[in-house]
Scaffold this active site. Structure first.
Site, PDB file in Angstrom:
ATOM      1  N   HIS A  67       0.836  -1.206   0.000  1.00 35.07           N
ATOM      2  CA  HIS A  67       0.000   0.000   0.000  1.00 35.07           C
ATOM      3  C   HIS A  67       0.864   1.247   0.000  1.00 35.07           C
ATOM      4  O   HIS A  67       1.903   1.294   0.650  1.00 35.07           O
ATOM      5  CB  HIS A  67      -0.938  -0.002   1.217  1.00 35.07           C
ATOM      6  CG  HIS A  67      -2.078  -0.941   1.046  1.00 35.07           C
ATOM      7  ND1 HIS A  67      -3.319  -0.538   0.631  1.00 35.07           N
ATOM      8  CD2 HIS A  67      -2.153  -2.280   1.194  1.00 35.07           C
ATOM      9  CE1 HIS A  67      -4.110  -1.582   0.549  1.00 35.07           C
ATOM     10  NE2 HIS A  67      -3.427  -2.662   0.879  1.00 35.07           N
ATOM     11  N   PRO A  68       0.403   2.278  -0.694  1.00 29.98           N
ATOM     12  CA  PRO A  68       1.154   3.543  -0.724  1.00 29.98           C
ATOM     13  C   PRO A  68       0.877   4.367   0.527  1.00 29.98           C
ATOM     14  O   PRO A  68      -0.136   4.174   1.204  1.00 29.98           O
ATOM     15  CB  PRO A  68       0.574   4.248  -1.952  1.00 29.98           C
ATOM     16  CG  PRO A  68      -0.858   3.791  -1.967  1.00 29.98           C
ATOM     17  CD  PRO A  68      -0.805   2.342  -1.524  1.00 29.98           C
ATOM     18  N   SER A  84      -6.221   3.515  -6.020  1.00 29.01           N
ATOM     19  CA  SER A  84      -5.714   4.307  -4.897  1.00 29.01           C
ATOM     20  C   SER A  84      -5.871   5.798  -5.146  1.00 29.01           C
ATOM     21  O   SER A  84      -6.209   6.553  -4.233  1.00 29.01           O
ATOM     22  CB  SER A  84      -4.245   3.986  -4.621  1.00 29.01           C
ATOM     23  OG  SER A  84      -4.127   2.753  -3.969  1.00 29.01           O
ATOM     24  N   GLU A  87      -9.493   6.657  -4.536  1.00 25.88           N
ATOM     25  CA  GLU A  87      -9.812   6.564  -3.104  1.00 25.88           C
ATOM     26  C   GLU A  87      -9.216   7.729  -2.326  1.00 25.88           C
ATOM     27  O   GLU A  87      -9.891   8.342  -1.488  1.00 25.88           O
ATOM     28  CB  GLU A  87      -9.329   5.219  -2.550  1.00 25.88           C
ATOM     29  CG  GLU A  87     -10.109   4.046  -3.109  1.00 25.88           C
ATOM     30  CD  GLU A  87      -9.390   2.712  -3.061  1.00 25.88           C
ATOM     31  OE1 GLU A  87     -10.021   1.709  -3.444  1.00 25.88           O
ATOM     32  OE2 GLU A  87      -8.196   2.651  -2.675  1.00 25.88           O
ATOM     33  N   PHE A 119       0.796   3.030   6.857  1.00 28.34           N
ATOM     34  CA  PHE A 119      -0.518   3.190   7.463  1.00 28.34           C
ATOM     35  C   PHE A 119      -1.568   2.872   6.415  1.00 28.34           C
ATOM     36  O   PHE A 119      -1.557   3.427   5.322  1.00 28.34           O
ATOM     37  CB  PHE A 119      -0.685   4.635   7.954  1.00 28.34           C
ATOM     38  CG  PHE A 119      -2.048   4.957   8.482  1.00 28.34           C
ATOM     39  CD1 PHE A 119      -2.474   4.436   9.693  1.00 28.34           C
ATOM     40  CD2 PHE A 119      -2.900   5.788   7.775  1.00 28.34           C
ATOM     41  CE1 PHE A 119      -3.733   4.748  10.196  1.00 28.34           C
ATOM     42  CE2 PHE A 119      -4.154   6.104   8.268  1.00 28.34           C
ATOM     43  CZ  PHE A 119      -4.575   5.581   9.480  1.00 28.34           C
ATOM     44  N   VAL A 120      -2.468   1.944   6.731  1.00 25.90           N
ATOM     45  CA  VAL A 120      -3.529   1.560   5.805  1.00 25.90           C
ATOM     46  C   VAL A 120      -4.862   1.849   6.459  1.00 25.90           C
ATOM     47  O   VAL A 120      -5.126   1.430   7.592  1.00 25.90           O
ATOM     48  CB  VAL A 120      -3.439   0.062   5.414  1.00 25.90           C
ATOM     49  CG1 VAL A 120      -4.597  -0.326   4.496  1.00 25.90           C
ATOM     50  CG2 VAL A 120      -2.106  -0.241   4.740  1.00 25.90           C
ATOM     51  N   ILE A 121      -5.686   2.582   5.722  1.00 25.12           N
ATOM     52  CA  ILE A 121      -7.038   2.892   6.150  1.00 25.12           C
ATOM     53  C   ILE A 121      -7.909   2.934   4.904  1.00 25.12           C
ATOM     54  O   ILE A 121      -7.430   3.289   3.822  1.00 25.12           O
ATOM     55  CB  ILE A 121      -7.096   4.234   6.922  1.00 25.12           C
ATOM     56  CG1 ILE A 121      -8.468   4.444   7.561  1.00 25.12           C
ATOM     57  CG2 ILE A 121      -6.699   5.397   6.025  1.00 25.12           C
ATOM     58  CD1 ILE A 121      -8.502   5.601   8.549  1.00 25.12           C
ATOM     59  N   CYS A 122      -9.142   2.554   5.039  1.00 27.05           N
ATOM     60  CA  CYS A 122     -10.059   2.613   3.906  1.00 27.05           C
ATOM     61  C   CYS A 122     -10.414   4.082   3.671  1.00 27.05           C
ATOM     62  O   CYS A 122     -11.322   4.627   4.311  1.00 27.05           O
ATOM     63  CB  CYS A 122     -11.300   1.769   4.189  1.00 27.05           C
ATOM     64  SG  CYS A 122     -12.416   1.690   2.780  1.00 27.05           S
ATOM     65  N   ALA A 123      -9.680   4.719   2.784  1.00 23.18           N
ATOM     66  CA  ALA A 123      -9.833   6.157   2.548  1.00 23.18           C
ATOM     67  C   ALA A 123     -11.252   6.509   2.104  1.00 23.18           C
ATOM     68  O   ALA A 123     -11.771   7.566   2.469  1.00 23.18           O
ATOM     69  CB  ALA A 123      -8.806   6.633   1.514  1.00 23.18           C
TER      70      ALA A 123
END
Length: 174
Positions: A67-68, A84, A87, A119-123
């Site tokens: 993930h970016p 991405s 999102e 850090f991964v979050i469902c934007a």
């Protein structure tokens, strides 16, 4: 999308269509292709979630590393995947001013230094204020708890991306 169409896809077509439902992890769609015939889209999602769940912690962290950073270098250089980019745009991450970009850079760096993955979050389910707040809060987690929290976010992203594939297919046929 008619499930019979999905079940009739060649391996290459299936991977091309579903290869980025988990960011830059076409190996997941490649691995579940052999489970055809699928009953429905929920069955595809269940196989993806099962695959992710079966991974050791190092494999889960590998998914997270694909993930970016939010509002990071890939966004600034235009190298984000289409999904991405859309999102992050919906969450307001593409319209940050220079001070906000620097703040995100510092938070992303601190997070990656602490956990070893971005850090991964469902934007799509958050706005920029929520993202900054959650990033700050999640920095307090231990590594195992944060890995599981981030994987739950990956699953949310995957589910929304799967639904987008279905909707775009329907819209194409209209």
């Amino acid at each position: 999308m008619d499930i019979s169409v999905v079940n009739a896809l060649t391996y290459e077509e299936f991977v091309n269509l579903f290869g980025n439902v988990v960011e830059k992890c076409p190996i997941i769609s490649a691995a579940i292709w052999s489970h055809r015939p699928f009953k429905d889209l929920a069955d595809i999602e269940a196989h993806i979630m099962g695959f992710i769940h079966s991974l050791p912690d190092s494999g889960k962290e590998g998914i997270l590393r694909c993930h970016p950073d939010l509002a990071g270098r890939d966004l600034q250089s235009g190298t984000l995947t289409r999904e991405s980019r859309e999102e992050q745009s919906q969450a307001g991450m593409t319209t940050l001013d220079s001070a906000e970009i620097q703040h995100m850079y510092r938070l992303n760096s601190k997070y990656k230094e602490r956990f070893g993955f971005p850090f991964v979050i469902c934007a799509r389910l958050n706005n920029k204020a929520d993202i900054v707040r959650q990033l700050n809060e999640r920095l307090k987690n231990d590594r195992a708890a944060e890995r599981e929290r981030a994987i739950e976010e990956v699953k949310k992203i995957c589910s929304l991306r799967l639904n987008n594939i279905v909707l775009s297919d329907i819209q194409t046929k209209l």
